[in-house]
Design a protein around this motif. Structure first.
Motif, PDB file in Angstrom:
ATOM      1  N   GLN A   1      -6.411   4.471  -7.130  1.00  0.00           N
ATOM      2  CA  GLN A   1      -6.148   5.744  -6.453  1.00  0.00           C
ATOM      3  C   GLN A   1      -6.499   5.649  -4.977  1.00  0.00           C
ATOM      4  O   GLN A   1      -5.758   6.130  -4.118  1.00  0.00           O
ATOM      5  CB  GLN A   1      -6.960   6.856  -7.115  1.00  0.00           C
ATOM      6  CG  GLN A   1      -6.704   8.242  -6.523  1.00  0.00           C
ATOM      7  CD  GLN A   1      -7.476   9.323  -7.254  1.00  0.00           C
ATOM      8  OE1 GLN A   1      -8.373   9.046  -8.040  1.00  0.00           O
ATOM      9  NE2 GLN A   1      -7.127  10.569  -7.003  1.00  0.00           N
ATOM     10  N   ARG A   2      -7.632   5.009  -4.662  1.00  0.00           N
ATOM     11  CA  ARG A   2      -8.067   4.889  -3.268  1.00  0.00           C
ATOM     12  C   ARG A   2      -7.093   4.046  -2.445  1.00  0.00           C
ATOM     13  O   ARG A   2      -6.901   4.287  -1.258  1.00  0.00           O
ATOM     14  CB  ARG A   2      -9.468   4.292  -3.213  1.00  0.00           C
ATOM     15  CG  ARG A   2     -10.053   4.194  -1.818  1.00  0.00           C
ATOM     16  CD  ARG A   2     -11.541   4.192  -1.873  1.00  0.00           C
ATOM     17  NE  ARG A   2     -12.161   4.060  -0.576  1.00  0.00           N
ATOM     18  CZ  ARG A   2     -13.287   4.664  -0.239  1.00  0.00           C
ATOM     19  NH1 ARG A   2     -13.888   5.464  -1.095  1.00  0.00           N
ATOM     20  NH2 ARG A   2     -13.824   4.478   0.939  1.00  0.00           N
TER      21      ARG A   2
ATOM     22  N   GLN B   1     -20.545   5.408  -4.740  1.00  0.00           N
ATOM     23  CA  GLN B   1     -19.989   6.650  -5.290  1.00  0.00           C
ATOM     24  C   GLN B   1     -19.847   6.605  -6.802  1.00  0.00           C
ATOM     25  O   GLN B   1     -19.428   7.582  -7.423  1.00  0.00           O
ATOM     26  CB  GLN B   1     -18.622   6.920  -4.658  1.00  0.00           C
ATOM     27  CG  GLN B   1     -18.658   7.141  -3.157  1.00  0.00           C
ATOM     28  CD  GLN B   1     -17.294   7.020  -2.523  1.00  0.00           C
ATOM     29  OE1 GLN B   1     -16.276   7.020  -3.205  1.00  0.00           O
ATOM     30  NE2 GLN B   1     -17.268   6.905  -1.205  1.00  0.00           N
TER      31      GLN B   1
ATOM     32  N   ASP C   1      -9.195   2.423 -12.157  1.00  0.00           N
ATOM     33  CA  ASP C   1      -8.390   3.612 -11.876  1.00  0.00           C
ATOM     34  C   ASP C   1      -8.755   4.226 -10.532  1.00  0.00           C
ATOM     35  O   ASP C   1      -7.880   4.627  -9.756  1.00  0.00           O
ATOM     36  CB  ASP C   1      -8.565   4.649 -12.988  1.00  0.00           C
ATOM     37  CG  ASP C   1      -7.865   4.234 -14.287  1.00  0.00           C
ATOM     38  OD1 ASP C   1      -7.132   3.221 -14.256  1.00  0.00           O
ATOM     39  OD2 ASP C   1      -8.067   4.909 -15.305  1.00  0.00           O
ATOM     40  N   ALA C   2     -10.063   4.302 -10.238  1.00  0.00           N
ATOM     41  CA  ALA C   2     -10.499   4.885  -8.969  1.00  0.00           C
ATOM     42  C   ALA C   2     -10.105   4.002  -7.789  1.00  0.00           C
ATOM     43  O   ALA C   2      -9.701   4.501  -6.732  1.00  0.00           O
ATOM     44  CB  ALA C   2     -12.018   5.092  -8.981  1.00  0.00           C
TER      45      ALA C   2
ATOM     46  N   ALA D   1     -17.698   4.815  -8.354  1.00  0.00           N
ATOM     47  CA  ALA D   1     -16.253   4.856  -8.600  1.00  0.00           C
ATOM     48  C   ALA D   1     -15.615   3.481  -8.504  1.00  0.00           C
ATOM     49  O   ALA D   1     -14.461   3.360  -8.111  1.00  0.00           O
ATOM     50  CB  ALA D   1     -15.590   5.812  -7.610  1.00  0.00           C
TER      51      ALA D   1
ATOM     52  N   LEU E   1     -17.315   2.321  -2.784  1.00  0.00           N
ATOM     53  CA  LEU E   1     -16.958   2.744  -4.131  1.00  0.00           C
ATOM     54  C   LEU E   1     -18.127   2.595  -5.092  1.00  0.00           C
ATOM     55  O   LEU E   1     -18.347   3.442  -5.965  1.00  0.00           O
ATOM     56  CB  LEU E   1     -15.762   1.932  -4.630  1.00  0.00           C
ATOM     57  CG  LEU E   1     -14.423   2.248  -3.948  1.00  0.00           C
ATOM     58  CD1 LEU E   1     -13.406   1.167  -4.257  1.00  0.00           C
ATOM     59  CD2 LEU E   1     -13.907   3.610  -4.397  1.00  0.00           C
TER      60      LEU E   1
END
Length: 343
Positions: free
Chosen positions: A258-259, A248, A254-255, A250, A245
């Motif tokens: 989501q993952r 990336q 929030d990211a 991210a 992450l």
């Protein structure tokens, strides 16, 4: 219907080193082919998220146009690639004792879905389900091939084979390859992955049994096991995913939510139950990864900053001073001094 369970867990980073060594022996620049340097050998006993291990295997298999890469990779296994646990197994008196250690310390070998053990009239059955997702054909075949060849290595008996092996996946290559590499009947698209071990195997003595060394190594393994977060804990899953992450860009709540297939609100609530805040956990991961990367002399400070998701090296330097009280350059200089003149 495909299994939609999110994949989570980790494997020893020494497995990743096996892939890099295999590619190098095949004449490839593994760092170029895989797009990143290998794990630092100073990072023992490092862990690699299962999602990252899956990605690296799939990238290598595609580049080599070799769907049997997992099977072939397992053939190259030696105790060293199992890390500390490889030597625990090797020091056991017989194969039955080694398989018991596999059960006792299973998370140090393969921390994805839990191992289940049962007996039939003529076999000991090792079984892994899909509770924590399906890692895919390459991961599964590499793990089972490695287990079979590890048993052959530590017994010094290259001809022994299981009674039967079941895979949850379809075959990745011609079935003759499975017979050649695994030496037994193999069944595909089963409800779980299983290795049926003949009961006659269990008394097979090992080639380097050492009771005193075994006792010492087991103490070290127990300490490593104690340090692992509880299986299934959200914080453990975040730590597993954080390196990818960060690269990336991210690594925000929030990211991450989501993952991991949870809502941001649920992520914060579950972390609170573990006594953690997301920002503090993220900083902890950043700090630990920074120290790990700085121990790999091949990485430039600018590369480390990029791996950690910083757009500028100066921002990384400021963060590291906050965590560690010195600059990354000073920290690396101290590591070199402690390591001695050979580095």
């Amino acid at each position: 219907m495909p299994d939609s369970t999110p994949l989570r867990g980790s494997v020893p980073s020494s497995y990743v080193l096996l892939l890099y060594d295999h590619l190098r022996h095949q004449g490839y620049d593994a760092t170029v082919l895989l797009g990143q340097p290998p794990p630092s050998q100073e990072d023992t006993p490092g862990r690699t998220p299962i999602t990252e291990w899956k990605r690296l295997l799939e990238r290598a298999a595609a580049a080599l146009d070799n769907p049997a890469l997992g099977l072939r990779l397992g053939q190259q296994i030696t105790p060293a690639y199992f890390g500390l646990m490889g030597y625990v197994l090797l020091a056991c008196p017989h194969l039955g004792a080694a398989l018991q250690r596999l059960r006792d310390f299973e998370r140090l070998f393969y921390d994805v879905s839990p191992l289940r053990v049962q007996y039939t009239d003529d076999a000991l059955v090792l079984e892994w389900g899909t509770e924590n997702g399906r890692p895919g054909v390459l991961v599964d075949e590499a793990a089972i091939s490695a287990l079979v060849h590890m048993a052959r290595d530590i017994t010094g008996q290259p001809q022994i084979s299981p009674c039967r092996i079941d895979f949850v996946n379809a075959a990745s290559c011609p079935k003759a390859a499975y017979a050649e590499i695994l030496g037994c009947a193999v069944h595909f698209e089963q409800s779980a992955t299983r290795v049926h071990v003949p009961l006659t195997w269990l008394a097979q003595p090992l080639r380097q049994a050492d009771p005193q060394l075994l006792q010492l190594l087991q103490q070290q393994a127990a300490e490593q096991l104690r340090r692992l977060p509880p299986r299934g804990a959200l914080s453990a899953r975040i730590r597993d995913e954080m390196p990818a992450l960060l690269q990336q860009g991210a690594a925000h709540a929030d990211a991450v939510a989501q993952r991991l297939h949870v809502s941001p609100r649920s992520l914060h609530r579950q972390l609170a139950r573990e006594g953690l805040r997301f920002g503090a956990l993220r900083d902890e991961c950043l700090h630990q990864l920074a120290c790990d990367y700085l121990a790999d002399w091949r990485l430039q400070l600018s590369e480390i900053a990029q791996l950690l998701g910083y757009s500028e090296q100066s921002a990384f330097t400021r963060a590291f001073r906050r965590w560690h009280g010195c600059s990354p350059h000073q920290y690396r200089k101290q590591l070199r001094t402690e390591a001695g003149p050979g580095i």
